[in-house]
Write an enzyme that holds these catalytic residues in place. Structure first.
Site, short mmCIF file in Angstrom:
data_model
loop_
_atom_site.label_atom_id
_atom_site.label_comp_id
_atom_site.label_asym_id
_atom_site.label_seq_id
_atom_site.Cartn_x
_atom_site.Cartn_y
_atom_site.Cartn_z
CG LEU A 87 -21.75 -75.80 12.60
CD1 LEU A 87 -20.76 -76.96 12.72
CD2 LEU A 87 -23.04 -76.43 11.78
CG HIS A 88 -16.80 -72.71 16.78
ND1 HIS A 88 -17.34 -72.08 17.97
CD2 HIS A 88 -16.31 -73.64 17.20
CE1 HIS A 88 -16.97 -72.89 19.08
NE2 HIS A 88 -16.68 -74.02 18.58
#
Ligand code: RIB
Ligand code: CA
Length: 314
Positions: A242-243
């Site tokens: 989940l950048h």
């Protein structure tokens, strides 16, 4: 504590969407002045559409959203539909937006706002290619001294690349823009793949999103279900990284993150290594440190914070 004024620059993108939702769910810490869109994961007409969809999902049709650059400073646009789907927000079924897009260009908005706000009080949060930010710095160099901090998702060192063997997507798309930003003298915090690849949406974590039983929780779970397929096939990891929410979480809870203040240069000239963030993690050069490069995070507390804040959006 007064909320920190931020402008989110973004190319939604499911992970951008979650980063925006986390920011909008955290008014005690963050005052989102506006959202500027850039071409990246998908073309500009879709990133501006998706940003409005996300703000309406968060019941924030009042949010000011601006269209910015539709291509990199000096290169053809590279997009990532193979990761994010044709629309860039594949996964959940969400209504087309009805809220308006602002008439002003995003770059003009960035310059005007930074000139108008007291110096050192606005943080820029780029979640996509750095084209808008670089264009603003080129057009109005004096704003560099007025930006409080740039907290961005991009780059990689130990994790190497995700779009090429040596480059992370946001930097790869517009390396010249990244070189301008990293050379601007503005205090920079980098959330690279080295950190974001430790923020994996495992099944229990995604189940917790879904268990919220709200339109936001259901949509976020569906977004993850969609975009994780690419990362699972590629890395065999136990979930999708989940950048972009790492940027928002850093602003809310920096103690969950750790890194080093080092020099980071951007490779622009090599075809093979275009967009590589040459991070002097071990201090082997005498290049001046220009960024706090984050290498680790407390993933369990990151997801606890994210889930807790998303629960607020009903
Ligand atoms: O490499 C990951 C980054 O590229 C994220 O910001 C994702 O949204 C894409 O923009
Ligand atoms: Ca992004």
């Amino acid at each position: 504590m007064t909320a920190r004024k931020i402008i989110i620059d973004t190319d939604p993108g499911q992970d951008d969407a979650v980063a925006i939702l986390l920011a909008l769910a955290s008014p005690e810490e963050l005052e989102v002045l506006g959202i500027t869109c850039v071409a990246g994961n998908v073309p500009l007409d879709l990133t501006t559409r998706n940003a409005r969809i996300v703000c309406e999902l968060a019941n924030r049709p009042d949010m000011k959203i601006f269209a910015g650059c539709d291509r990199p400073l000096g290169r053809d646009l590279v997009t990532a539909e193979h990761v994010h789907g044709k629309t860039g927000l594949d996964g959940p079924v969400l209504p087309e937006p009805t809220m308006p897009l602002q008439d002003q260009h995003a770059v003009d908005y960035l310059i005007e706002t930074l000139r108008a706000e007291p110096s050192g009080t606005v943080t820029l949060c780029p979640l996509g290619p750095l084209t808008n930010i670089a264009a603003a710095l080129q057009r109005a160099p004096e704003i560099a001294g007025k930006i409080e901090q740039i907290v961005l998702m991009g780059g990689a060192y130990f994790e190497v690349g995700n779009i090429t063997p040596t480059a992370e997507f946001n930097i790869y798309v517009d390396p010249e823009a990244a070189r301008i930003v990293f050379g601007s003298g503005v205090p920079i915090v980098v959330l690279p793949l080295d950190a974001t690849h430790k923020a994996l949406v495992t099944t229990p974590r995604n189940d917790a999103f879904r268990a919220l039983g709200t339109p936001v929780g259901t949509a976020v779970a569906a977004m993850t279900d969609f975009f994780e397929r690419f990362d699972l096939a590629k890395y065999g990891s136990e979930g999708a990284p989940l950048h972009d929410p790492c940027v928002t979480a850093y602003l809310i809870a920096p103690h969950l993150f750790s890194g080093r203040h080092i020099n980071v240069e951007i490779e622009c000239d090599s075809a093979l290594c275009r967009g590589m963030t040459v991070a002097d993690w071990w201090g082997v050069t005498d290049r001046k440190p220009n960024a706090l490069f984050i290498g680790d995070l407390d993933a369990d507390h990151f997801f606890a914070l994210l889930t807790d804040r998303l629960a607020r959006l009903r």
